[in-house]
Scaffold this motif. Structure first.
Motif, mmCIF file in Angstrom:
data_model
loop_
_atom_site.group_PDB
_atom_site.id
_atom_site.type_symbol
_atom_site.label_atom_id
_atom_site.label_comp_id
_atom_site.label_asym_id
_atom_site.label_seq_id
_atom_site.Cartn_x
_atom_site.Cartn_y
_atom_site.Cartn_z
ATOM 1 N N ALA A 166 0.822 -1.210 0.000
ATOM 2 C CA ALA A 166 0.000 0.000 0.000
ATOM 3 C C ALA A 166 0.854 1.258 0.000
ATOM 4 O O ALA A 166 0.633 2.188 -0.784
ATOM 5 N N ILE A 167 1.852 1.304 0.878
ATOM 6 C CA ILE A 167 2.697 2.497 0.978
ATOM 7 C C ILE A 167 3.555 2.673 -0.267
ATOM 8 O O ILE A 167 3.709 3.780 -0.799
ATOM 9 N N ALA A 168 4.129 1.583 -0.771
ATOM 10 C CA ALA A 168 4.974 1.666 -1.960
ATOM 11 C C ALA A 168 4.193 2.219 -3.145
ATOM 12 O O ALA A 168 4.694 3.079 -3.900
ATOM 13 N N ALA A 169 2.961 1.758 -3.319
ATOM 14 C CA ALA A 169 2.150 2.210 -4.449
ATOM 15 C C ALA A 169 1.824 3.694 -4.348
ATOM 16 O O ALA A 169 1.861 4.426 -5.348
ATOM 17 N N VAL A 170 1.506 4.167 -3.139
ATOM 18 C CA VAL A 170 1.164 5.583 -2.967
ATOM 19 C C VAL A 170 2.357 6.481 -3.231
ATOM 20 O O VAL A 170 2.266 7.468 -3.968
ATOM 21 N N VAL A 171 3.492 6.146 -2.636
ATOM 22 C CA VAL A 171 4.687 6.967 -2.830
ATOM 23 C C VAL A 171 5.148 6.898 -4.289
ATOM 24 O O VAL A 171 5.554 7.902 -4.876
ATOM 25 N N GLY A 172 5.055 5.720 -4.895
ATOM 26 C CA GLY A 172 5.459 5.577 -6.286
ATOM 27 C C GLY A 172 4.595 6.390 -7.225
ATOM 28 O O GLY A 172 5.081 6.940 -8.221
ATOM 29 N N ALA A 173 3.311 6.494 -6.936
ATOM 30 C CA ALA A 173 2.391 7.225 -7.814
ATOM 31 C C ALA A 173 2.496 8.735 -7.638
ATOM 32 O O ALA A 173 2.399 9.491 -8.603
ATOM 33 N N GLY A 174 2.672 9.179 -6.373
ATOM 34 C CA GLY A 174 2.654 10.617 -6.123
ATOM 35 C C GLY A 174 4.015 11.247 -5.955
ATOM 36 O O GLY A 174 4.258 12.358 -6.426
ATOM 37 N N GLY A 175 4.932 10.527 -5.302
ATOM 38 C CA GLY A 175 6.236 11.109 -5.013
ATOM 39 C C GLY A 175 6.103 12.254 -4.022
ATOM 40 O O GLY A 175 5.034 12.507 -3.461
ATOM 41 N N TRP A 176 7.199 12.964 -3.813
ATOM 42 C CA TRP A 176 7.160 14.068 -2.852
ATOM 43 C C TRP A 176 7.073 15.430 -3.537
ATOM 44 O O TRP A 176 6.497 16.373 -2.992
ATOM 45 N N LEU A 177 7.636 15.558 -4.725
ATOM 46 C CA LEU A 177 7.656 16.862 -5.378
ATOM 47 C C LEU A 177 6.254 17.369 -5.687
ATOM 48 O O LEU A 177 6.000 18.571 -5.667
ATOM 49 N N ALA A 178 5.340 16.427 -5.970
ATOM 50 C CA ALA A 178 3.977 16.823 -6.320
ATOM 51 C C ALA A 178 3.234 17.439 -5.141
ATOM 52 O O ALA A 178 2.184 18.058 -5.308
ATOM 53 N N LEU A 179 3.784 17.279 -3.924
ATOM 54 C CA LEU A 179 3.081 17.740 -2.736
ATOM 55 C C LEU A 179 3.457 19.159 -2.325
ATOM 56 O O LEU A 179 2.790 19.759 -1.497
ATOM 57 N N VAL A 180 4.537 19.703 -2.891
ATOM 58 C CA VAL A 180 5.069 20.966 -2.400
ATOM 59 C C VAL A 180 4.063 22.099 -2.520
ATOM 60 O O VAL A 180 3.812 22.841 -1.558
ATOM 61 N N SER A 181 3.441 22.250 -3.687
ATOM 62 C CA SER A 181 2.524 23.368 -3.906
ATOM 63 C C SER A 181 1.246 23.253 -3.085
ATOM 64 O O SER A 181 0.522 24.228 -2.916
ATOM 65 N N LEU A 182 0.966 22.070 -2.586
ATOM 66 C CA LEU A 182 -0.267 21.855 -1.830
ATOM 67 C C LEU A 182 0.017 21.573 -0.352
ATOM 68 O O LEU A 182 -0.834 21.075 0.373
ATOM 69 N N LEU A 183 1.235 21.917 0.078
ATOM 70 C CA LEU A 183 1.651 21.599 1.437
ATOM 71 C C LEU A 183 0.823 22.336 2.477
ATOM 72 O O LEU A 183 0.578 21.839 3.568
ATOM 73 N N GLN A 184 0.370 23.539 2.147
ATOM 74 C CA GLN A 184 -0.336 24.356 3.121
ATOM 75 C C GLN A 184 -1.605 23.691 3.632
ATOM 76 O O GLN A 184 -1.827 23.612 4.838
ATOM 77 N N ILE A 185 -2.418 23.198 2.698
ATOM 78 C CA ILE A 185 -3.669 22.586 3.146
ATOM 79 C C ILE A 185 -3.401 21.274 3.872
ATOM 80 O O ILE A 185 -4.079 20.928 4.833
ATOM 81 N N MET A 186 -2.362 20.537 3.463
ATOM 82 C CA MET A 186 -2.036 19.290 4.146
ATOM 83 C C MET A 186 -1.621 19.542 5.592
ATOM 84 O O MET A 186 -2.131 18.914 6.523
ATOM 85 N N VAL A 187 -0.707 20.508 5.771
ATOM 86 C CA VAL A 187 -0.248 20.833 7.127
ATOM 87 C C VAL A 187 -1.403 21.375 7.957
ATOM 88 O O VAL A 187 -1.595 20.993 9.123
ATOM 89 N N GLY A 188 -2.183 22.274 7.351
ATOM 90 C CA GLY A 188 -3.330 22.835 8.064
ATOM 91 C C GLY A 188 -4.326 21.774 8.484
ATOM 92 O O GLY A 188 -4.860 21.802 9.604
ATOM 93 N N PHE A 189 -4.559 20.811 7.603
ATOM 94 C CA PHE A 189 -5.510 19.748 7.913
ATOM 95 C C PHE A 189 -4.991 18.858 9.033
ATOM 96 O O PHE A 189 -5.722 18.518 9.971
ATOM 97 N N TYR A 190 -3.724 18.476 8.963
ATOM 98 C CA TYR A 190 -3.152 17.626 10.007
ATOM 99 C C TYR A 190 -3.141 18.349 11.355
ATOM 100 O O TYR A 190 -3.447 17.752 12.397
ATOM 101 N N VAL A 191 -2.780 19.637 11.345
ATOM 102 C CA VAL A 191 -2.765 20.404 12.592
ATOM 103 C C VAL A 191 -4.174 20.495 13.177
ATOM 104 O O VAL A 191 -4.374 20.363 14.394
ATOM 105 N N THR A 192 -5.164 20.704 12.323
ATOM 106 C CA THR A 192 -6.547 20.794 12.792
ATOM 107 C C THR A 192 -6.996 19.485 13.412
ATOM 108 O O THR A 192 -7.679 19.474 14.450
#
Length: 443
Positions: free
Chosen positions: A202-228
């Motif tokens: 499960a984890i390998a497939a998710v990281v393989g499909a999305g990677g980390w670079l794709a998350l940079v521009s959307l980091l704000q909502i992710m961090v905000g959601f986790y903090v909430t």
């Protein structure tokens, strides 16, 4: 008993190693990692096939053993009131944080994102009337094979209420269901040994499909959601739990640490539902309170989903340059809470619920759902974890309110003096409890 605990200890260490290995493989060989997705899918399917039997047995035994039907009704009524209150608080917190952070401002909707949003809307959740009608199964036994938690719950309640009127025959059936429950939990314990393989895939497939670079521009909502979500768990659920039951939220989370690990590695809270019922009963919550609270909570107590719907809606509105007024926000999100019932536990169901709510209430924002498709899987982790924590707290609180929680036993369990039996997932004195239920059913 120590040997059994040692073996399961190694099992969950293996899960942690598998998660780390899956991340590494996903980053190093993404194409290969995406091909590993069936491993995670297969493991989740194995767990899901056990959910209906676990709920059916737990509810039938709990309701069938209850001396008064009013007790079950009181538990269910208080549960629904509590679920509504917590969902409202979760919505309010999400609104406050969302309006402070203003997530999504400055982003632009591409053609690819618009297409992804339309695809998500096509799989949107059904209306409220259809949802209510779907609670009724096609037949008495189809509820055990449909995979619907609420259908199983309905049939289990009917069977549980019918058993006491059968006298000695009902008592014999109840004892038979208890034996079936032991078999079901034993099979579940066997299936859990496949957890490392499932977590790795499960984890390998998710990281393989999305990677980390794709998350940079959307980091704000992710961090905000986790903090909430963290704020909600520790500043809302924690004080409520301690005020009602004098149980520390950290002790409870430590007790459920293995379940959180499984949810984190698979992004599905369904995977821990059978174990939550067993662990709540071991903690000292009665069968009827544990079975009813957990089963209904998985469809009606969606704290993490409520926060997600709040922040995602504000994110999309800001990203499209069409911010919503406070009154409009409240109306939209109240609508979404109704539409979201039954979305818990399924990875990706929150995205379909979001698209469905926007399509019905603000169709001009549906295309914007495509903006968060890439990170929804990562936000699904926090959704599932928060939903699970909320249902664990709810079960204890409702058990305490209705006199169905043994505080002394809870203290022993949380201190580690009365460990949970991972091999059977049931307490040994259970047959004696079954005999005590027989007089209530005769005469």
């Amino acid at each position: 008993m120590s040997v059994r605990r040692d073996r399961t200890h190694w099992l969950y260490l293996a899960v942690i190693v598998a998660v780390v290995a899956g991340i590494v493989v996903g980053l190093v060989a993404p194409a290969f990692a995406k091909e590993l997705k069936p491993l995670g899918t297969a493991f989740i399917a194995l767990i899901k096939m056990m959910i209906s039997p676990v709920i059916f047995c737990s509810i039938v035994i709990g309701v069938g053993s209850a001396r008064k039907a009013a007790t079950v009704g009181r538990i269910g009524g208080l549960a629904l009131v509590y679920f509504l209150a917590m969902s409202t608080i979760a919505l309010a917190i999400g609104l406050v944080v969302g309006n402070v952070l203003h997530p999504g401002a400055g982003l632009h909707l591409t053609d690819a994102a618009r297409a992804a949003g339309g695809k998500a809307a096509a799989g949107a959740s059904e209306g409220t009337v259809d949802f209510l009608l779907d609670i009724i199964p096609t037949s008495l036994f189809s509820s055990l094979t449909s995979g619907s938690v609420l259908q199983t719950l309905l049939i289990a309640l009917l069977v549980g209420f019918a058993l006491p009127s059968l006298g000695k025959s009902g008592a014999a059936i109840l004892r038979g269901v208890e034996h079936v429950q032991r078999l079901v939990f034993r099979i579940l314990a066997m299936v859990m040994w496949a957890a490392p393989v499932g977590a790795f895939g499960a984890i390998a497939a998710v990281v393989g499909a999305g990677g980390w670079l794709a998350l940079v521009s959307l980091l704000q909502i992710m961090v905000g959601f986790y903090v909430t979500c963290v704020i909600f768990v520790f500043l809302v659920l924690g004080p409520v739990l301690y005020a009602v039951s004098r149980i520390n939220i950290f002790s409870l989370l430590r007790y459920l640490s293995r379940e959180f690990l499984l949810i984190l590695s698979t992004s599905s809270s369904d995977i821990a539902l059978p174990r939550l019922i067993a662990k709540m009963q071991h903690l000292g919550v009665s069968r009827s309170a544990a079975g009813l609270s957990v089963s209904t909570g998985y469809s009606f107590n969606l704290d993490g989903t409520a926060i997600y719907l709040t922040m995602a809606s504000l994110f999309i509105a800001n990203a499209l340059g069409r911010p919503m007024a406070i009154g409009e926000q409240i109306a939209l999100l109240a609508f979404m809470i109704i539409a979201s019932k039954g979305a818990a536990g399924v990875s990706g169901a929150g995205l379909a619920t979001l698209a469905g709510g926007l399509q019905a209430h603000r169709p001009d924002l549906v295309d914007g759902v495509g903006l968060i498709v890439g990170i929804d899987r990562f936000m699904s982790e926090a959704r599932a974890l928060t939903n699970f924590a909320g249902n664990a707290v709810a079960t204890i609180v409702i058990g305490r309110w209705t006199g169905n929680l043994d505080p002394d036993r809870a203290a022993l369990v949380l201190s580690g003096d009365l460990p949970f039996d991972e091999r059977t997932m049931l307490d040994e004195p259970e047959p004696a409890k079954a005999e005590e239920a027989v007089p209530a059913m005769s005469g």
